[in-house]
Motif scaffolding. Structure first.
Motif, PDB file in Angstrom:
ATOM      1  N   ALA A 109     -18.134 -22.328 -12.360  1.00 22.03           N
ATOM      2  CA  ALA A 109     -17.244 -21.209 -12.649  1.00 22.03           C
ATOM      3  C   ALA A 109     -15.892 -21.704 -13.152  1.00 22.03           C
ATOM      4  O   ALA A 109     -15.299 -21.116 -14.069  1.00 22.03           O
ATOM      5  N   LYS A 113     -13.890 -20.929 -16.744  1.00 22.01           N
ATOM      6  CA  LYS A 113     -12.489 -20.496 -16.824  1.00 22.01           C
ATOM      7  C   LYS A 113     -11.685 -21.415 -17.733  1.00 22.01           C
ATOM      8  O   LYS A 113     -10.863 -20.968 -18.539  1.00 22.01           O
ATOM      9  N   TYR A 148     -19.703 -18.636 -19.430  1.00 20.23           N
ATOM     10  CA  TYR A 148     -19.586 -17.620 -18.373  1.00 20.23           C
ATOM     11  C   TYR A 148     -20.965 -17.097 -17.964  1.00 20.23           C
ATOM     12  O   TYR A 148     -21.245 -16.894 -16.777  1.00 20.23           O
ATOM     13  N   SER A 151     -22.649 -19.624 -15.637  1.00 20.01           N
ATOM     14  CA  SER A 151     -21.804 -20.325 -14.671  1.00 20.01           C
ATOM     15  C   SER A 151     -21.996 -19.856 -13.236  1.00 20.01           C
ATOM     16  O   SER A 151     -21.602 -20.536 -12.302  1.00 20.01           O
ATOM     17  N   HIS A 153     -20.420 -17.266 -12.191  1.00 19.79           N
ATOM     18  CA  HIS A 153     -19.160 -16.584 -11.877  1.00 19.79           C
ATOM     19  C   HIS A 153     -19.463 -15.158 -11.434  1.00 19.79           C
ATOM     20  O   HIS A 153     -20.295 -14.469 -12.017  1.00 19.79           O
TER      21      HIS A 153
END
Length: 799
Positions: A109, A113, A148, A151, A153
């Motif tokens: 994650a 970012k 993303y 990931s 996330h």
């Protein structure tokens, strides 16, 4: 970007995180610029874990930032990062975010970012005209969106969509700049950037990002929203670059499969499949498998019908020449899983037929359809869940067939590699634990011994677990044989010994103890069974008091012991049962919600009272009923009386054997009051057992010349007729105990006077007995059905 020396042409004094100058690059070192600019990519590809991949990506980004800083300081074009430099750094972060690992996804994650931070820096560079090659294009935005998406996330879908909207904005600016044809510096900065286009590939990444979020708030609806946006855009512009493809639709279907929205989600997934075909997109096997998976996981009543319809649809499309829709092993296995969940004998037979069909197709040369372990286990599970008398035998037969296959030297190497595992054995043991066959418990314990021997010989796949042992204990409990309690407790002790000998995974839990207590309760060994059951309960209480949460007694633990005392036939049974109920109530009031007394606790206590020889037991049973009613009316919903409660009170009246008229009158008053209250209450309605017990109480407590037969009993019998509850028990009490004039008045409509003593239940009008669900023999009936009929509460056995 490190190195340097006395002849360095460029130097910067700001140190980087590795202790070297931020940029110390010589002209000689930049002769092979492309190799330097992609050094970070190589470093990231050689990393061995998410943390190492993230560190490599950060170093790659630092190389690019160092080059940009050197370029801005010197103006040397040889040092200016180009599009390959930026994409290499973004690619490194994407690889770090997509890294497959069983460890925490926090590094992945973080990589996503930081990839987003890098692309924003690139946008700022392009906006400030510091580096035209920094302007992100479709590939750059796609890398960040993909980072993303994969990931893990928690907000991956929304983050990926935000990046996608940035790509759309860039594309619009590009289009506006091209239309204006401006050559000023502000617009000229876009002239060298890569073309930004929100195409099908980008849409699919966003859908995939939402799909991977599973049940998180609104993710699946957002995935479908993006698909609808694609459809609308294509229908409005006929832009082939944004046309939904197989991946688009399949990803949304997969999102519904992951969302676990039961039947609603499965129906939505199938609707997407239909939309796909209507749009002229040919679905493939993966698409169909995703919809099948939705129905398999839905537990919906339509699941089996829809899954079989989809399977036939796949076969039809394949027969029509669509090679992309051929059912594969996953298709067959998903259908088998749906059949297994149905829990019916017919579906289990169909599952076994599919297994045979897969074996035949494999023998004909289609090795891709050869049954694997999941196939076999699904068929075994289908039979283990089928609630028929022969289901355990069929499951046992499939297991033996699988074991024989792996031992058959003539079988192919592929077939011999499919070895029975713990789930295979556990499913059969579970089926045996539900079986009423006389040898079911013995066979279950034999399978457990076979698992232990296989484990000792080095086969970890069949290592028994707590479920294995607990199911065998449950099998002994269901057997109701004398000695079953002892066998169950020996297995429990075996679990304890093995757990102390270095196998903590076999430590008994509350389910194991409850099954052993139940085995003693149903063993038919009277006081011994009740005492042993209570000793096990005491052991659970002591272990829990010492801090062992896994054996915390539950309401079922106490209820089984109360039942054991109710069945024991000892004089102190009632006192023991009442003491246990009071103990439960004390623990519940002290904060232990798991042991709250429920209607089963109170019903079993009334059952113990009815079997006792205690004077005034009818009044005592009624006081327990009154206590339940008062608790329920006061808001304690777990003590709600039901038909069984009232029938058990009537049973206490029916078996009140006293000589004095006063005691008889009190017991009869209790019976009349109890039946009238049930008829008028919202707790239920009398059934054939209730009416039968009331008539038995009247026969026991009234003489045949008592006027109350006409005033009280005759209206009850007429009501029983109207309710359709004239069963064997009611008819028998009429024949054996009712006054002759009453018996003749009731039956004169259906029999001649000289043949009334020969009336059978089948001779009665259908409307008199239409709601009776009983058999002349109780043998083979499940405990659940017996409880529903009120038989267990009256102390009868299954046979």
């Amino acid at each position: 970007a490190g190195g340097g020396g006395a002849d360095a042409s460029v130097s910067a004094t700001k140190p980087n995180s590795y202790g070297a100058p931020a940029a110390l690059v010589t002209a000689d070192q930049m002769q092979n610029g492309n190799e330097k600019r992609t050094a970070g990519s190589s470093a990231a590809s050689q990393s061995s874990g998410p943390s190492q991949a993230l560190a490599a990506a950060r170093r790659a980004a630092e190389v690019v930032r160092s080059l940009q800083a050197a370029y801005e300081t010197t103006g040397n074009e040889a040092l200016r990062p180009n599009s390959h430099s930026f994409l290499a750094a973004l690619g490194a972060f994407t690889r770090a975010a997509c890294f497959t690992s069983t460890s925490s996804s926090s590094d992945q994650a973080t990589a996503a970012k930081e990839a987003e931070g890098l692309i924003h820096w690139m946008e700022d560079l392009a906006e400030a005209c510091k580096n035209e090659d920094a302007a992100p294009g479709t590939v750059a935005y796609s890398l960040v969106m993909n980072a993303y998406a994969k990931s893990g996330h928690r907000d991956a879908g929304r983050k990926a969509e935000t990046i996608f909207r940035s790509l759309e904005s860039a594309s619009l600016r590009e289009s506006a700049s091209a239309l204006e044809g401006s050559s000023d510096e502000g617009n000229g900065r876009w002239s060298r950037r890569a073309r930004s286009t929100a195409n099908t590939f980008c849409y699919n990444i966003v859908i995939n990002a939402y799909s991977r979020q599973g049940r998180r708030g609104g993710a699946v609806d957002s995935a479908e929203r993006i698909l609808t946006e694609m459809e609308n855009r294509y229908n409005a512009t006929l832009d082939e670059l944004a046309k939904p493809d197989v991946v688009s639709y399949s990803s949304v279907i997969n999102a519904w499969a992951r969302a676990n929205r039961k039947g609603y989600g499965a129906q939505r997934a199938e609707n997407i499949l239909n939309r796909m075909e209507a749009a002229g997109i040919v679905p493939n096997t993966i698409t169909f498998n995703s919809v099948l998976k939705c129905w398999a996981k839905s537990r919906d009543s339509r699941a089996l019908f829809r899954a079989e319809a989809l399977f036939r649809r796949m076969e039809r499309l394949h027969e029509e020449g669509n090679a992309d829709v051929q059912p594969d092993r996953i298709t067959f296995n998903t259908l088998l899983h749906t059949l297994a969940n149905a829990g019916k004998a017919q579906t289990a037979q169909r599952a076994e037929f599919i297994l045979d069909r897969m074996e035949s197709m494999a023998e004909e040369g289609n090795s891709e359809l050869a049954p694997n372990l999941f196939t076999w286990n699904s068929c075994i599970e289908a039979w283990s869940k089928a609630n028929v008398s022969y289901s355990a035998d069929r499951a046992y037969s499939l297991l033996r067939r699988l074991i024989a296959l792996q031992q058959d030297r003539k079988a192919t190497k592929r077939d011999r590699s499919v070895r029975a595992d713990r789930m295979s054995y556990n499913s059969v043991i579970f089926a045996l634990s539900r079986s009423t066959a006389p040898d079911a418990a013995v066979r279950a314990e034999q399978l457990l011994g076979l698992m232990e021997r296989e484990e000792a010989q080095g086969n970890p796949d069949v290592r028994p677990d707590v479920y294995s042992y607990s199911s065998v204990i449950s099998a002994w409990s269901r057997s109701r044989k004398q000695g079953a309690g002892k066998r169950a407790e020996l297995i429990l002790e075996r679990m304890e010994q093995r757990s102390k000998a270095g196998m903590p995974r076999l430590k008994p839990n509350f389910v194991s103890y409850n099954s052993a207590i139940d085995a003693w309760a149903k063993s038919g060994e009277g006081t011994l069974g009740a005492r042993r059951a209570e000793q096990l309960l005491r052991r659970m209480e002591n272990l829990y008091a010492e801090g062992d949460e896994s054996v915390k007694p539950t309401a079922n633990s106490y209820n089984a012991v109360i039942s054991a005392w109710a069945r024991s036939g000892t004089r102190c049974a009632y006192w023991k049962a009442e003491e246990l109920v009071n103990r439960m109530w004390e623990r519940y009031e002290s904060g232990e919600s798991d042991v709250r007394p429920d209607h089963c606790s109170f019903n079993t206590l009334i059952n113990a009272i009815s079997k006792s020889q205690r004077e005034g037991k009818a009044e005592k049973a009624l006081r327990v009923l009154r206590r339940m009613d008062k608790l329920y009316q006061g808001g304690y919903k777990y003590a709600r009386p039901n038909e069984m409660t009232y029938t058990s009170v009537l049973n206490s009246c029916a078996f009140t054997f006293v000589e004095d008229d006063l005691s008889k009158r009190k017991a009869l008053d209790v019976a009349i009051f109890t039946l009238e209250e049930l008829q008028e209450s919202h707790y239920g309605n009398p059934n054939h057992v209730t009416y039968g017990m009331f008539l038995k109480a009247c026969a026991n407590l009234m003489s045949t010349d008592d006027d109350r037969w006409r005033r009280v009993v005759e209206p009850v019998i007429l009501q029983c007729r109207r309710d359709g509850y004239v069963g064997e028990l009611v008819l028998k009490q009429l024949q054996d105990a009712a006054p002759e004039h009453l018996y003749r008045n009731i039956l004169e409509e259906v029999a001649d006077r000289d043949k009334m003593t020969l009336v059978k239940l089948s001779d009665l009008p259908e409307e008199w007995r239409c709601n009776v669900h009983e058999k002349r023999s109780w043998k083979g009936r499940s405990g659940r059905e017996l409880k529903r009929q009120g038989v267990l509460a009256l102390g009868r056995t299954e046979t």
